[in-house]
Write a protein that holds these residues in place. Structure first.
Motif, PDB file in Angstrom:
ATOM      1  N   PRO A 165      50.080  39.305  32.964  1.00 56.34           N
ATOM      2  CA  PRO A 165      49.180  38.396  33.701  1.00 56.34           C
ATOM      3  C   PRO A 165      47.903  38.703  34.165  1.00 56.34           C
ATOM      4  O   PRO A 165      47.173  38.017  34.020  1.00 56.34           O
ATOM      5  N   PRO A 166      47.553  40.215  34.588  1.00 59.58           N
ATOM      6  CA  PRO A 166      46.234  40.543  34.650  1.00 59.58           C
ATOM      7  C   PRO A 166      45.342  40.450  33.223  1.00 59.58           C
ATOM      8  O   PRO A 166      44.262  40.163  33.555  1.00 59.58           O
ATOM      9  N   LEU A 167      45.741  40.589  32.241  1.00 58.08           N
ATOM     10  CA  LEU A 167      45.245  40.558  31.155  1.00 58.08           C
ATOM     11  C   LEU A 167      44.681  39.122  30.742  1.00 58.08           C
ATOM     12  O   LEU A 167      43.795  38.707  30.415  1.00 58.08           O
ATOM     13  N   ALA A 193      39.312  44.836  45.411  1.00 55.03           N
ATOM     14  CA  ALA A 193      40.100  45.785  44.813  1.00 55.03           C
ATOM     15  C   ALA A 193      40.187  46.867  45.832  1.00 55.03           C
ATOM     16  O   ALA A 193      41.395  47.367  46.048  1.00 55.03           O
ATOM     17  N   ILE A 194      39.123  47.201  46.848  1.00 55.20           N
ATOM     18  CA  ILE A 194      39.431  48.143  47.706  1.00 55.20           C
ATOM     19  C   ILE A 194      40.311  47.746  48.817  1.00 55.20           C
ATOM     20  O   ILE A 194      41.452  48.446  49.133  1.00 55.20           O
ATOM     21  N   GLU A 234      45.878  47.876  51.482  1.00 55.79           N
ATOM     22  CA  GLU A 234      46.916  46.950  51.796  1.00 55.79           C
ATOM     23  C   GLU A 234      48.205  47.647  51.211  1.00 55.79           C
ATOM     24  O   GLU A 234      49.197  47.835  51.807  1.00 55.79           O
ATOM     25  N   LEU A 235      48.189  47.683  49.960  1.00 56.26           N
ATOM     26  CA  LEU A 235      49.410  47.958  49.089  1.00 56.26           C
ATOM     27  C   LEU A 235      50.065  49.294  49.632  1.00 56.26           C
ATOM     28  O   LEU A 235      51.273  49.807  49.765  1.00 56.26           O
ATOM     29  N   VAL A 248      44.970  43.976  38.505  1.00 60.69           N
ATOM     30  CA  VAL A 248      46.446  44.709  38.465  1.00 60.69           C
ATOM     31  C   VAL A 248      46.806  44.543  39.688  1.00 60.69           C
ATOM     32  O   VAL A 248      48.152  44.410  40.175  1.00 60.69           O
ATOM     33  N   LEU A 249      45.891  44.947  40.906  1.00 59.72           N
ATOM     34  CA  LEU A 249      46.390  45.063  42.226  1.00 59.72           C
ATOM     35  C   LEU A 249      46.892  43.846  42.556  1.00 59.72           C
ATOM     36  O   LEU A 249      47.991  43.704  43.381  1.00 59.72           O
ATOM     37  N   ALA A 250      46.149  42.620  42.447  1.00 60.10           N
ATOM     38  CA  ALA A 250      46.471  41.330  43.119  1.00 60.10           C
ATOM     39  C   ALA A 250      47.969  41.150  42.202  1.00 60.10           C
ATOM     40  O   ALA A 250      48.771  40.536  43.054  1.00 60.10           O
ATOM     41  N   TYR A 251      48.164  41.377  41.038  1.00 60.04           N
ATOM     42  CA  TYR A 251      49.538  41.174  40.534  1.00 60.04           C
ATOM     43  C   TYR A 251      50.540  42.064  41.154  1.00 60.04           C
ATOM     44  O   TYR A 251      51.528  41.555  41.481  1.00 60.04           O
TER      45      TYR A 251
END
Ligand SMILES: *Cc1c(COP(=O)(O)O)cnc(C)c1O
Length: 365
Positions: A18-20, A54-55, A60-61, A253-256
């Protein structure tokens, strides 16, 4: 749609689809700008939104405490091997190194180049071919160390610290290049963390670093500007032109990762993948010979094993490739097979490999 293979490469490694796909969809017209993200200014509001997201997603993660800076730097994992000691191993300071594999050894060697007396190797399993990790009792951290450096996952030898070394008040400094974000963990014992992006996060060249404020305050002020952590911290990693495309992919990628349930969900998937793969190896221990000797040290990211002959290793790789699986050839000095199953590799894909392994034993065992 074009055909995608099952990717077991050690790095650069596969990324989740999905990120791709998002990158593909936004390639020619990013955020309504009529340009791709790599064609616009890093000072534009559209790029800055990606950068800051991104940061923020990393914070958060990982639940990163307030007293840490998250930096997005260049030069991969390797530049951090010298940048860390240049910043923190100066003016009579000492640092301890735990040597558990090729990357850990490189980090130690670079620290010795920077400061021969200051860099100390306090534990190594090189004499045993790096087939296990040092035990907790074998890792005696000196209380005067500015940091103790270790490698959380040994990409080549297939060992992984499930419990981090105990260092009392000495901050941990860790190369997490090949297992960053594979599970949640407590950031607070760490003074410094770095991870080259190409295993679990995005494109090569980009490196994510976390540095705690007390270590940031101790950094050598006499370094060339680009090598100072403080410069990048003050500029929110926008001191010079950052690798905007790589950071954009990292953001995707992080959002995913967040969308699929965060690091807890990712850990559950990684544990299941480990059960499946090690299950098959252990069921056929006379055929699939694991490299690592201590089961508790076995990595869930990189799994090394050898078949009874080099000829069978080759056949395994070839037949797996014909079945749509790539990247299984072992590291050049070790031979055999290496399965790298970072976050992007799904449980279903590992099941396909395990079914293949079971069939291969029946035919050749
Ligand atoms: C891949 C890897 C590196 C090397 O990173 P580069 O980005 O190639 O410099 C460093 N450490 C570990 C543990 C790795 O797996």
């Amino acid at each position: 749609m074009s055909k995608r293979v099952i990717n077991f490469y050690a790095g650069p490694a596969g990324l989740p689809l999905p990120p791709l796909e998002r990158a593909r969809d936004e390639m020619l017209d990013f955020a309504g700008t009529g340009m791709s993200v790599m064609e616009i200014s890093h000072r534009s509001k559209e790029y800055e939104a990606v950068h800051n997201e991104a940061i923020a997603l990393l914070r958060e993660l990982l639940n990163v405490p307030e007293n840490y800076k998250v930096l997005l730097l260049q030069g991969g994992g390797n530049l951090q091997f010298c940048m860390l000691p240049m910043n923190l191993l100066w003016g009579g300071r000492k640092a301890d190194y735990v040597v558990t594999g090729s990357w850990a050894k490189k980090a130690y060697k670079e620290a010795q180049i920077v400061n021969k007396e200051g860099a100390r190797c306090i534990a190594s399993t090189e004499g045993e071919g790096f087939r296990r990790l040092p035990t907790a009792a074998e890792i005696q951290v000196n209380p005067d160390a500015t940091y103790v450096h270790f490698t959380s996952n040994n990409t080549i030898y297939g060992t992984q610290f499930k419990q981090f070394p105990q260092a009392g008040n000495v901050p941990l400094a860790c190369d997490m290049s090949s297992d960053f974000l594979w599970r949640p963990f407590d950031v607070s014992p760490f003074g410094f963390i770095y991870a080259g992006a190409q295993k679990n996060l995005g494109p090569s060249g980009l490196v994510v670093t976390l540095i705690r404020d007390d270590l940031l305050a101790q950094c050598n002020p006499a370094l060339p500007t680009m090598l100072k952590y403080g410069i990048h911290a003050d500029a929110n990693s926008l001191f010079n032109t950052p690798p905007t495309w790589s950071i954009y992919i990292l953001r995707n990628v992080l959002a995913y990762n967040k969308q699929i349930g965060g690091l807890g969900a990712i850990e559950a998937s990684n544990q299941r993948k480990g059960e499946l793969l090690y299950g098959s190896i252990d069921r056929h221990a006379g055929f699939y010979k694991g490299y690592v000797t201590v089961p508790a040290d076995r990595s869930l990211m990189n799994i090394d094993f050898a078949l009874p002959s080099a000829e069978l290793d080759d056949r395994f790789v070839k037949e797996a490739k014909a079945a749509g699986m790539v990247g299984l050839k072992g590291y050049r000095d070790l031979g055999g097979i290496r399965v790298s199953m970072y976050n992007a590799v799904t449980v279903e894909q590992v099941q396909v490999l395990v079914d293949f392994m079971e069939g291969f034993v029946r035919k050749n065992g």
